[in-house]
Design a protein around this motif. Structure first.
Motif, PDB file in Angstrom:
ATOM      1  N   VAL A 385     -27.088  -7.969  37.421  1.00  0.00           N
ATOM      2  CA  VAL A 385     -26.163  -7.077  38.137  1.00  0.00           C
ATOM      3  C   VAL A 385     -25.277  -6.309  37.156  1.00  0.00           C
ATOM      4  O   VAL A 385     -24.946  -5.146  37.391  1.00  0.00           O
ATOM      5  N   SER A 386     -24.907  -6.942  36.021  1.00  0.00           N
ATOM      6  CA  SER A 386     -24.090  -6.210  35.043  1.00  0.00           C
ATOM      7  C   SER A 386     -24.914  -5.096  34.399  1.00  0.00           C
ATOM      8  O   SER A 386     -24.378  -4.040  34.051  1.00  0.00           O
ATOM      9  N   ASP A 387     -26.228  -5.305  34.254  1.00  0.00           N
ATOM     10  CA  ASP A 387     -27.105  -4.231  33.759  1.00  0.00           C
ATOM     11  C   ASP A 387     -27.126  -3.056  34.744  1.00  0.00           C
ATOM     12  O   ASP A 387     -27.174  -1.888  34.348  1.00  0.00           O
ATOM     13  N   LYS A 388     -27.094  -3.384  36.043  1.00  0.00           N
ATOM     14  CA  LYS A 388     -27.063  -2.338  37.071  1.00  0.00           C
ATOM     15  C   LYS A 388     -25.766  -1.529  36.962  1.00  0.00           C
ATOM     16  O   LYS A 388     -25.782  -0.293  37.067  1.00  0.00           O
ATOM     17  N   LEU A 389     -24.641  -2.220  36.730  1.00  0.00           N
ATOM     18  CA  LEU A 389     -23.355  -1.530  36.548  1.00  0.00           C
ATOM     19  C   LEU A 389     -23.427  -0.601  35.339  1.00  0.00           C
ATOM     20  O   LEU A 389     -22.960   0.546  35.401  1.00  0.00           O
ATOM     21  N   GLU A 390     -24.019  -1.078  34.245  1.00  0.00           N
ATOM     22  CA  GLU A 390     -24.174  -0.214  33.065  1.00  0.00           C
ATOM     23  C   GLU A 390     -25.020   1.012  33.414  1.00  0.00           C
ATOM     24  O   GLU A 390     -24.744   2.117  32.943  1.00  0.00           O
ATOM     25  N   CYS A 437     -15.642  -9.512  37.751  1.00  0.00           N
ATOM     26  CA  CYS A 437     -16.325  -8.571  36.856  1.00  0.00           C
ATOM     27  C   CYS A 437     -15.290  -7.787  36.049  1.00  0.00           C
ATOM     28  O   CYS A 437     -14.526  -6.992  36.600  1.00  0.00           O
ATOM     29  N   ASP A 438     -15.263  -8.042  34.750  1.00  0.00           N
ATOM     30  CA  ASP A 438     -14.371  -7.359  33.804  1.00  0.00           C
ATOM     31  C   ASP A 438     -15.278  -6.530  32.900  1.00  0.00           C
ATOM     32  O   ASP A 438     -16.117  -7.086  32.184  1.00  0.00           O
ATOM     33  N   SER A 439     -15.129  -5.220  32.951  1.00  0.00           N
ATOM     34  CA  SER A 439     -16.081  -4.356  32.252  1.00  0.00           C
ATOM     35  C   SER A 439     -15.394  -3.084  31.776  1.00  0.00           C
ATOM     36  O   SER A 439     -14.271  -2.778  32.181  1.00  0.00           O
ATOM     37  N   GLY A 440     -16.076  -2.356  30.919  1.00  0.00           N
ATOM     38  CA  GLY A 440     -15.506  -1.103  30.433  1.00  0.00           C
ATOM     39  C   GLY A 440     -16.553  -0.303  29.697  1.00  0.00           C
ATOM     40  O   GLY A 440     -17.638  -0.800  29.376  1.00  0.00           O
ATOM     41  N   ALA A 441     -16.222   0.937  29.425  1.00  0.00           N
ATOM     42  CA  ALA A 441     -17.180   1.830  28.776  1.00  0.00           C
ATOM     43  C   ALA A 441     -16.502   2.700  27.730  1.00  0.00           C
ATOM     44  O   ALA A 441     -15.282   2.876  27.727  1.00  0.00           O
TER      45      ALA A 441
END
Length: 643
Positions: A385-390, A437-441
């Protein structure tokens, strides 16, 4: 930990001890820090020596190996993770609760013990602190001529020479010539003739360059030396394109090989460093001081200078980099809108998947879940699922990659504050457990960092009350108004107070600065209980995160995070003529209202949530398709006090 990996690590430990015993002089202990030669928080694969020898993968920590013991110091973000990753040959030492490493050495190793260190991987600050602690028992901090860990690390990754990239002024907001001119004015003001810059993000910011040498941080392995008349860029020349060579020459910057920085520091100290673009010697007798930042300059470079000629102050680049210019602020706002759209697309997709495949009641409903599908073609895992977010982020303009490994965590894993899921061991999503979910770009115009916590089934009353306490702390910091001169240490309590009221807390800081297409963790300011948060007051145009949390080991974790811009407050009065500051949030993604116990919110907090959601909908709708807009509309419906 897999058995073969653990066995290999035991062999490495034994081999390292053999090298320590054979060393001249023999070493009683070896320090293995997390940092590289630039004191970076996130390091490249070939610099992960502490991870290689200990098996602990967190970004912060320090290993100490004696002939009989192996100890690892780390902070509260990583206590649980370290407990899980360290073998029984290692002992976890908790920073902030147990004695620091220098005290342990002074108390536990014999008089005149020799403690080895790679002088490239330790800051001047740390080295001097250790030497002071060791002096009472005549113990010695010994500078090694080579890193012993490298000698046992037979398959150490090779360096890939990725190209240096010029970061255009349209994103940087200020030219390199402006930045160097301002830096030289500061040198003159402090009666210094030169500065050695070692922090990777400071070199990148000063020279307006970016690169790909460290995962998640667009920096180049490089140093800078700037004198009153010359400027030098130390980098592997294989990374320098014709365009970069031309750019540097036009801006009066000499390009030198990365490995020559040590000999050039020595030349600088003796007044013999000459720039090929200018020719004249730079260090004059009236102003022989050489500026270093002792928190980021390594011992190896400091050792080339005489202590009498060193000016040890915070880097003059730290604050100008942290106080964003108008172009950087504009870019950060735009990047966060595109990023928010990606997060909403992801949550809407995940909601649909959880209902279809796992029988979840979904993002909006609290009905009991039905059974998940049998024979699912593909399971939803923390990694998939984190790959999908990316994937959603990758479609956005100016996207250049993630800003850190996504913390995609289900149930008990969410209690591991800096959890990093691995495809082979990660958990499957679960309709009955919290998902954090803690994420960033990284985007050319800004760096992002956002956390949302959701539940696709029926959360317990305890989970709701904990989530609401975290939200109350999150809001309290967001709406704070405070006088100029206030530090993050003073503000940290605002986010903790609602948790403290319930007897709860969290073992990490509340906020960190964020770069402009640079490091996701940026100083020198922070919002934290740590004493270092007292050092730098917040200023208008700084960025800082707002991320309180609560974690129950073995059960769940909750964190909510937005990026804030510090701005001048529109306060009615101006007591003491200090000027007052406030925050503007630039992160956009909804809070899950079914996790909020509205009975615990004040009218002001309810109004804040509703206003935020209304703004969120207005700002993100143009970036979404019709289905996603409908989902967001439902996710941002106003809340009211429960009867």
């Amino acid at each position: 930990m897999a058995a073969p990996a653990a066995a290999a690590r035991d062999e490495h430990l034994d081999a390292l001890r053999a090298l320590m015993a054979a060393h001249s002089p023999p070493l009683h202990a070896l320090l293995v820090p997390s940092e590289d030669a630039h004191q970076s928080e996130y390091v490249s694969e070939q610099d992960k020596r502490r991870e290689f020898i200990s098996g602990f993968t967190g970004s912060a920590g320090l290993a100490l190996i004696t002939m009989k013991e192996a100890l690892l110091w780390t902070d509260g973000r990583y206590f649980l993770q370290a407990t899980q990753q360290l073998s029984n040959r290692w002992k976890l030492v908790r920073m902030g609760e147990d004695p620091p490493v220098e005290t342990w050495i002074a108390d536990n190793l014999p008089n005149e013990a020799v403690v080895g260190i790679d002088p490239w991987c330790i800051s001047v600050d740390s080295a001097q602190r250790y030497e002071q602690a060791f002096s009472k028992n005549h113990q010695i901090l010994f500078q090694l001529s080579s890193d012993l860990v490298d000698e046992v690390w037979k398959d150490r990754p090779l360096v890939k020479p990725l190209p240096v990239i010029v970061h255009p002024v349209e994103f940087a907001g200020r030219s390199v010539s402006e930045k160097i001119k301002e830096l030289r004015e500061k040198l003159v003001h402090e009666k210094a003739s030169a500065i050695i810059i070692t922090a990777l993000d400071e070199v990148a910011w000063l020279y307006n360059v970016r690169g790909g040498d460290v995962d998640y941080s667009p920096v180049v392995h490089s140093y800078a030396i700037v004198t009153l008349h010359s400027a030098f860029f130390y980098v592997d020349k294989r990374k320098v394109t014709v365009e970069v060579q031309k750019y540097m020459t036009e801006n009066g910057i000499d390009i030198r090989e990365y490995d020559t920085v040590q000999s050039d520091a020595s030349l600088l100290a003796s007044g013999k460093l000459k720039g090929s673009l200018h020719g004249e010697k730079d260090v004059n007798e009236e102003s022989p001081k050489i500026w270093i930042d002792s928190s980021s300059c390594c011992l190896a470079l400091y050792s080339q200078l005489s202590s009498s000629q060193v000016l040890m102050l915070q880097s003059p680049i730290a604050l100008p980099k942290a106080v964003k210019n108008p172009v950087e602020l504009d870019g950060l706002r735009k990047a966060h809108i595109r990023d928010g759209a990606a997060v909403v697309q992801y949550l809407a997709w995940l909601d649909n998947q959880m209902q279809e495949n796992y029988g979840a009641s979904g993002y909006f409903s609290e009905a009991k879940a039905s059974h998940k599908k049998e024979n699912m073609e593909t399971k939803l895992t923390e990694v998939s699922v984190s790959d999908k977010l990316e994937g959603f982020r990758a479609t956005k303009e100016h996207f250049r990659g993630l800003s850190f490994p996504t913390i995609s965590s289900v149930g008990p894993n969410a209690a591991i504050i800096h959890y990093k899921p691995e495809a082979s061991t990660c958990s499957e999503l679960d309709a009955d457990k919290i998902y954090l979910c803690d994420s960033g770009a990284q985007y050319l115009d800004g760096t992002t960092d956002i956390t949302r916590t959701v539940h696709f089934g029926k959360p317990s009353e305890h989970e709701k009350s904990c989530y609401t306490a975290v939200l109350k702390g999150h809001i309290a910091l967001d709406i704070a108004v405070f006088p100029n001169g206030t530090t993050g240490h003073a503000l940290d309590i605002l986010s903790r107070a609602p948790l403290w009221k319930e007897g709860l807390d969290y073992r990490h800081g509340t906020g960190h600065g964020i770069g402009s297409y640079l490091n996701v963790h940026e100083g020198p300011h922070l919002i934290s209980f740590r004493p270092s948060a007292r050092n730098v007051p917040l200023q208008a145009s700084m960025t800082v995160t707002d991320e309180p949390g609560y974690y129950e080991d073995g059960s769940f974790g909750i964190r909510l995070e937005n990026v804030l811009i510090c701005k001048e407050a529109n306060s009615k009065f101006n007591f003491g003529e200090k000027g007052y500051l406030a925050f503007e949030h630039i992160t956009w993604a909804p809070y899950q209202t079914k996790l909020i116990d509205t009975k615990l919110l004040t009218p002001v907090e309810i109004e804040w949530v509703n206003t935020y959601h209304s703004d969120c909908r207005r700002i993100l709708e143009p970036h979404l398709n019709e289905q996603e807009r409908e989902w967001l509309k439902k996710a941002t419906e106003p809340i009211a006090v429960s009867s």
